[in-house]
Design an enzyme around this catalytic site. Structure first.
Site, PDB file in Angstrom:
ATOM      1  CB  SER A 187      26.296 -43.815 -15.298  1.00 58.26           C
ATOM      2  OG  SER A 187      26.930 -44.219 -14.116  1.00 58.26           O
ATOM      3  CG  ASP A 235      24.158 -34.980 -13.616  1.00 61.02           C
ATOM      4  OD1 ASP A 235      24.658 -35.724 -14.478  1.00 61.02           O
ATOM      5  OD2 ASP A 235      23.081 -35.221 -13.064  1.00 61.02           O
ATOM      6  NE  ARG A 266      18.255 -42.225 -12.747  1.00 61.51           N
ATOM      7  CZ  ARG A 266      17.793 -42.808 -13.844  1.00 61.51           C
ATOM      8  NH1 ARG A 266      16.490 -42.886 -14.063  1.00 61.51           N
ATOM      9  NH2 ARG A 266      18.617 -43.291 -14.755  1.00 61.51           N
ATOM     10  CE  LYS A 323      27.134 -36.959 -17.245  1.00 59.73           C
ATOM     11  NZ  LYS A 323      26.671 -36.486 -15.921  1.00 59.73           N
ATOM     12  CB  THR A 324      31.490 -36.464 -12.368  1.00 56.55           C
ATOM     13  OG1 THR A 324      30.069 -36.437 -12.493  1.00 56.55           O
ATOM     14  CG2 THR A 324      31.882 -35.748 -11.084  1.00 56.55           C
ATOM     15  CG  HIS A 340      22.325 -36.181 -18.321  1.00 55.38           C
ATOM     16  ND1 HIS A 340      22.549 -37.518 -18.519  1.00 55.38           N
ATOM     17  CD2 HIS A 340      22.594 -35.969 -17.003  1.00 55.38           C
ATOM     18  CE1 HIS A 340      22.927 -38.091 -17.403  1.00 55.38           C
ATOM     19  NE2 HIS A 340      22.959 -37.168 -16.469  1.00 55.38           N
ATOM     20  NE  ARG A 368      25.256 -42.075  -8.266  1.00 59.50           N
ATOM     21  CZ  ARG A 368      25.294 -41.502  -9.458  1.00 59.50           C
ATOM     22  NH1 ARG A 368      25.815 -40.302  -9.600  1.00 59.50           N
ATOM     23  NH2 ARG A 368      24.839 -42.118 -10.528  1.00 59.50           N
ATOM     24  CE  LYS A 380      20.122 -37.600 -12.984  1.00 59.33           C
ATOM     25  NZ  LYS A 380      20.909 -36.626 -13.771  1.00 59.33           N
TER      26      LYS A 380
END
Length: 522
Positions: A230, A249, A50, A234-235, A212, A314, A193
């Site tokens: 990141s 997410d 991003r 989390k994932t 988030h 990704r 996003k």
């Protein structure tokens, strides 16, 4: 389909193609290839992440007093936005074909937002086909006008000489026009996003907390939220075989419970393996998009350790590619809220119980740490704070989201935990990374209720209540100071981190209640 209402009249329009059709388009027109597991492989060009410094939000009468203006939401005038829009539409009109994806953001029908994406790359269309919630044939036939439109002309640069632009990249959002324009970047995550930013404005305006975070559900219907930046897990930690995945997410918490905003997952692939993350590894198959990975040109086997293009490799795949996903992706009110951090200083415990005040403080702080190699110039661990674990996507002031979270926790009796997936036995370069086995044991102990009545000790600096017994996790690991050889070095390191917390929180102090301020380091 007709896009003349947007001024797009020239190209061939391809609307809501299925994955097989988008594969054909990408292979024919987009220089894509197919991995050995069947995923579509492509690259995003120069931008492999991003561009937050190029994000702009239009200031008008409606938004002037709502938005948290500053480095996150940089003001843009309506005239410059309109010039960006015309530039994007002119480019789209010069393309031989454009792809349209009509879908929904939000699994709860009461709160879902209709989104239309207009783009020029088949891989972008497949990405959004995965990340939005796809309408049924009947819903598509009656879709009507969208609530928001994304014009993705990322292959064409912005004019850096106009408005507040500082580069040929522009990601601009106009809430009054309900339009989002992308120029100068082909990174697919900007679309995802952008929608999250829209939801982060609309939902709190109506008393709904947008978050988030990832979410999963146990066999008894107990829901857990995982907040984290990141690299904190989390994932990974929300995707496990014995709990149903709600999402990885982006979620909202309403008076009824939680719902996933997205129709898919966008997982980091660096160092991915079938042993450590089997659910994600096996989800990368036909219909998934692999972005910026490197594969053997003959076998098409992906080298997930290769970061020559970017460390931010990704994979985007639909939720149903995870075998234990809950569909529709909604759940009840969370029983557990887990704040994840990757503490590279090695001073925070693997798990600690948070009071409501501490939960708010750490939620607003959003701490993790950067380590050497993650950014140019980073030679040693650097504290990294991102408000509400997603400052780049917030629209209101962080305290608005924190107050909504506090209200939900109070109403539903949710328990909050701080879980460190970072270093133990010393900081980065001295200690070792917390093993995924031990972190999963911590999460299991939270879910089983084992930690509710476990004996604790209180850390004198941060005031955290640290369990001294937690399943298979060694006791010396649970109390960080105990596994440091140099105790004086530990004492210095934790004081250094506490001071960093205090300095970071100064910008929120005027808007934070005395109770929240009491949740910080002592």
């Amino acid at each position: 389909m007709n896009l003349s209402q947007y001024g797009i009249t020239q190209p061939k329009i391809l609307r809501n193609l299925v994955a097989a059709q988008l594969y054909q388009e990408a292979l024919t027109h987009d220089n894509a290839s197919i991995s050995y597991t069947g995923a579509l492989m492509t690259t995003s060009g120069v931008k492999t992440g991003r561009s937050p410094k190029d994000k702009r939000v239009v200031e008008d009468e409606e938004t002037r007093d709502d938005i948290w203006w500053g480095n996150v939401n940089i003001k843009l005038d309506e005239q410059t936005f309109e010039r960006n829009r015309r530039r994007a539409v002119d480019f789209l009109n010069h393309c031989p074909r454009v792809y349209v994806v009509d879908g929904y953001a939000g699994w709860d029908p009461d709160w879902r937002v209709k989104v239309r994406v207009v783009c020029t790359r088949a891989y972008h269309a497949l990405f959004m086909h995965n990340m939005l919630i796809m309408p049924t044939d009947e819903e598509l036939a009656n879709f009507g006008d969208p609530d928001y439109v994304i014009f993705n002309a990322g292959s064409f640069p912005a004019d850096p000489e106009i408005g507040s632009h500082t580069s040929p990249t522009s990601v601009s959002l106009n809430f009054r026009a309900k339009e989002f324009v992308i120029l100068g970047t082909q990174y697919a995550g900007e679309m995802k996003k952008g929608i999250f930013t829209i939801m982060n404005y609309l939902m709190p305006k109506n008393g709904v907390l947008s978050m988030h975070c990832s979410a999963n559900e146990g066999v008894n219907g107990d829901v857990t939220l995982f907040f984290g930046l990141s690299g904190t897990g989390k994932t990974t930690l929300s995707t496990e075989a014995h709990r149903k995945l709600i999402g990885d997410d982006e979620h909202c918490w309403t008076d009824k419970g939680v719902f996933n905003i997205e129709g898919g997952c966008y997982a980091k692939c660096i160092n991915l393996s079938s042993e450590s993350e089997p659910e994600i590894y096996n989800a990368i198959r036909f219909g998934a998009v692999l972005e910026n990975v490197v594969a053997d040109p003959d076998t098409r086997k992906v080298d997930y350790c290769d970061k020559s293009l970017t460390e931010n490799t990704r994979a985007a795949y639909p939720l149903e590619f995870i075998p234990n996903t809950k569909l529709p992706a909604v759940g009840g009110h969370p029983q557990n809220i887990i704040l994840l951090t990757c503490d590279a200083f090695g001073v925070l415990p693997p798990v600690s119980c948070l009071t409501p005040e501490q939960a708010m403080y750490h939620y607003i702080s959003g701490y993790t740490a950067k380590v050497a190699g993650t950014e140019m110039g980073v030679k040693e661990p650097v504290p990294d704070f991102s408000a509400c674990y997603g400052a780049a996507f917030l629209v209101w002031h962080p305290t608005r989201y924190a107050e909504l979270l506090a209200r939900r926790i109070k109403e539903h009796g949710s328990r909050a935990w701080l879980v460190n997936t970072g270093w133990v036995g010393g900081g980065y370069g001295v200690g070792r990374r917390m093993s995924i086995k031990h972190t999963r044991a911590v999460i299991d102990a939270i879910h089983s209720g084992e930690l509710i009545n476990a004996p604790t000790v209180t850390d004198p600096v941060f005031g955290l209540r640290i369990p001294t017994v937690c399943g298979e996790v060694p006791q010396d690991v649970l109390i960080p100071r105990n596994c440091w050889t140099d105790k004086a070095a530990y004492d210095a390191a934790i004081l250094k981190l506490a001071e960093a917390f205090k300095r970071n929180f100064e910008k929120y102090a005027d808007s934070a209640s005395p109770e929240i301020l009491m949740g910080g380091p002592k």
